[in-house]
Motif scaffolding. Structure first.
Motif, mmCIF file in Angstrom:
data_model
loop_
_atom_site.group_PDB
_atom_site.id
_atom_site.type_symbol
_atom_site.label_atom_id
_atom_site.label_comp_id
_atom_site.label_asym_id
_atom_site.label_seq_id
_atom_site.Cartn_x
_atom_site.Cartn_y
_atom_site.Cartn_z
ATOM 1 N N GLU A 157 0.668 -1.196 0.061
ATOM 2 C CA GLU A 157 -0.033 0.118 0.062
ATOM 3 C C GLU A 157 0.770 1.104 -0.147
ATOM 4 O O GLU A 157 0.525 2.280 -0.559
ATOM 5 N N ASP A 158 2.112 1.290 0.629
ATOM 6 C CA ASP A 158 2.895 2.365 0.602
ATOM 7 C C ASP A 158 3.454 2.727 -0.647
ATOM 8 O O ASP A 158 3.369 3.749 -1.136
ATOM 9 N N LYS A 159 3.997 1.288 -1.334
ATOM 10 C CA LYS A 159 4.358 1.762 -2.738
ATOM 11 C C LYS A 159 3.322 1.995 -3.608
ATOM 12 O O LYS A 159 3.725 3.102 -4.347
ATOM 13 N N GLN A 160 2.132 1.664 -3.440
ATOM 14 C CA GLN A 160 1.105 2.116 -4.256
ATOM 15 C C GLN A 160 0.892 3.654 -4.146
ATOM 16 O O GLN A 160 0.459 4.464 -5.265
ATOM 17 N N ALA A 161 0.843 4.121 -2.927
ATOM 18 C CA ALA A 161 0.406 5.573 -2.783
ATOM 19 C C ALA A 161 1.655 6.406 -3.171
ATOM 20 O O ALA A 161 1.448 7.385 -3.732
ATOM 21 N N VAL A 162 3.093 5.842 -3.153
ATOM 22 C CA VAL A 162 4.125 6.742 -3.734
ATOM 23 C C VAL A 162 3.859 6.822 -5.119
ATOM 24 O O VAL A 162 4.046 7.943 -5.811
ATOM 25 N N THR A 163 3.611 5.615 -5.675
ATOM 26 C CA THR A 163 3.425 5.614 -7.210
ATOM 27 C C THR A 163 2.603 6.639 -7.847
ATOM 28 O O THR A 163 2.645 7.254 -8.695
ATOM 29 N N LYS A 164 1.405 6.470 -7.025
ATOM 30 C CA LYS A 164 0.223 7.356 -7.490
ATOM 31 C C LYS A 164 0.408 8.783 -7.369
ATOM 32 O O LYS A 164 0.355 9.622 -8.128
ATOM 33 N N SER A 165 1.176 9.215 -6.244
ATOM 34 C CA SER A 165 1.749 10.562 -5.932
ATOM 35 C C SER A 165 2.971 11.097 -7.110
ATOM 36 O O SER A 165 2.580 12.181 -7.476
ATOM 37 N N LEU A 166 3.448 10.099 -7.415
ATOM 38 C CA LEU A 166 4.505 10.658 -8.244
ATOM 39 C C LEU A 166 4.019 10.703 -9.811
ATOM 40 O O LEU A 166 4.418 11.566 -10.630
ATOM 41 N N LEU A 167 2.996 9.889 -10.309
ATOM 42 C CA LEU A 167 2.703 9.906 -11.419
ATOM 43 C C LEU A 167 1.703 11.118 -11.621
ATOM 44 O O LEU A 167 1.471 11.720 -12.716
ATOM 45 N N ALA A 168 1.057 11.537 -10.467
ATOM 46 C CA ALA A 168 0.091 12.830 -10.476
ATOM 47 C C ALA A 168 0.919 14.120 -10.547
ATOM 48 O O ALA A 168 0.360 15.008 -10.641
ATOM 49 N N CYS A 169 2.212 14.168 -9.969
ATOM 50 C CA CYS A 169 2.907 15.567 -9.677
ATOM 51 C C CYS A 169 3.414 16.119 -10.833
ATOM 52 O O CYS A 169 4.077 17.098 -10.730
ATOM 53 N N GLY A 170 3.541 15.453 -11.898
ATOM 54 C CA GLY A 170 4.330 16.033 -13.165
ATOM 55 C C GLY A 170 5.673 15.728 -13.394
ATOM 56 O O GLY A 170 6.300 16.187 -14.099
ATOM 57 N N ALA A 171 6.177 14.655 -12.471
ATOM 58 C CA ALA A 171 7.665 14.565 -12.575
ATOM 59 C C ALA A 171 8.194 13.621 -13.639
ATOM 60 O O ALA A 171 7.195 12.990 -14.351
ATOM 61 N N THR A 172 8.954 13.865 -14.313
ATOM 62 C CA THR A 172 9.634 12.739 -15.364
ATOM 63 C C THR A 172 9.761 11.421 -15.197
ATOM 64 O O THR A 172 9.852 11.021 -13.720
ATOM 65 N N ILE A 173 9.814 10.553 -15.907
ATOM 66 C CA ILE A 173 10.048 9.012 -15.602
ATOM 67 C C ILE A 173 11.287 8.936 -15.161
ATOM 68 O O ILE A 173 11.387 7.977 -14.177
#
Length: 287
Positions: A157-173
């Motif tokens: 669940e921690d990994k999922q939350a981090v991934t969702k936040s990173l995908l939504a914030c505009g960071a590059t791959i």
């Protein structure tokens, strides 16, 4: 259909054909008796397959099933065992290599199970084994191994939350995968550590602009050129500090302070018996 549209469709289809993962494998790998030749524009070397006790196959990514199909067609019964994790529905009919479906772009329970299966087979590889590692884009989500260090353990669940936040914030791959590597037990070269007793060849299909090997599928088997300090900087830059799961932020902070080890770098002995070949890139679709 008008002539310009017909020409455009032919160009489009030719580009797709050029980057077909199966055909890329066939262009790079050839077999003559026991001699496997690996040839690209920049590299050329051989393996005497008769020298090896076993041939194993590992992999992950959206295109990795088709890469596995190319390797099976070439090596057939020489392959003793294999596990490749793919995005749900991205399947091929294989005889020697097992496929595990998982979630993308956010990992799920299948992603965690896939990572554990890949790591188990990697750890079982021994001296005298040759392991092919098939890597393509999407591997970061498809393999999820939450990191645990010094009593600080992440959950899925921690990994999922981090991934969702990173995908939504505009960071590059590159930025997203910099952070994900630091929170993983398999990315950022850690799969290489699991394979370190064997000899292994990573065949990588890039979907990343610039073809940074440590960014493609978060660099499963290559040295990591990023640091925990950089990962913390990314969290700050995009206003995520204090918004991620506390265990994730604690691991990143401990890594930056040197309390826990960072990802393996180029001088790590895990890479002593490894070779890496970039079999295809976005640019090749234009050739």
């Amino acid at each position: 259909m008008t002539a310009p549209l017909l020409h455009a469709e032919r160009i489009f289809r030719a580009g797709l054909d050029r980057v077909d993962p199966l055909k890329m494998m066939q262009r790079v790998l050839t077999l003559d008796g026991d001699t496997l030749r690996v040839t690209t524009e920049s590299q050329s070397f051989e393996y005497d397959l008769a020298r090896y006790r076993r041939i194993l196959v590992l992999g992950a990514g959206k295109a990795s099933a088709r890469m596995a199909l190319g390797l099976e067609r070439l090596l057939g019964e020489r392959i003793a065992d294999g596990i490749v994790a793919v995005k749900e529905g991205h399947l091929e009919l294989l005889d020697r290599i097992r496929l595990i479906e998982a979630s993308h772009p956010v990992p799920d329970e299948r992603s965690a199970a896939a990572a554990e299966a890949v790591l188990d087979l990697a750890r079982a590889a021994e001296p005298g084994d040759l392991v092919f590692v098939l890597v393509s884009g999407g591997g970061s989500a498809i393999l999820a191994s939450p990191r645990s260090e010094n009593g600080r353990g992440l959950t899925l669940e921690d990994k999922q939350a981090v991934t969702k936040s990173l995908l939504a914030c505009g960071a590059t791959i590159q930025e997203i995968n910099c952070v994900r590597k630091k929170l993983s037990g398999i990315k950022g070269g850690r799969l290489a550590r699991a394979l370190a007793r064997a000899e292994f060849l990573s065949l990588i299909l890039s979907d990343v602009i610039g073809d940074d090997l440590d960014a493609i599928a978060s660099g499963l088997t290559v040295p990591d050129g990023t640091t925990c300090a950089e990962a913390n900087g990314i969290i700050e830059r995009y206003g995520l500090a204090g918004k991620l799961p506390p265990a994730a932020e604690a691991l990143l902070r401990d890594g930056a302070l040197g309390v826990i080890e960072d990802t393996p770098k180029a001088d790590d002995p895990a890479f002593a018996n490894s070779r890496t070949v970039l079999i295809g890139t976005n640019h090749q679709a234009l050739l």
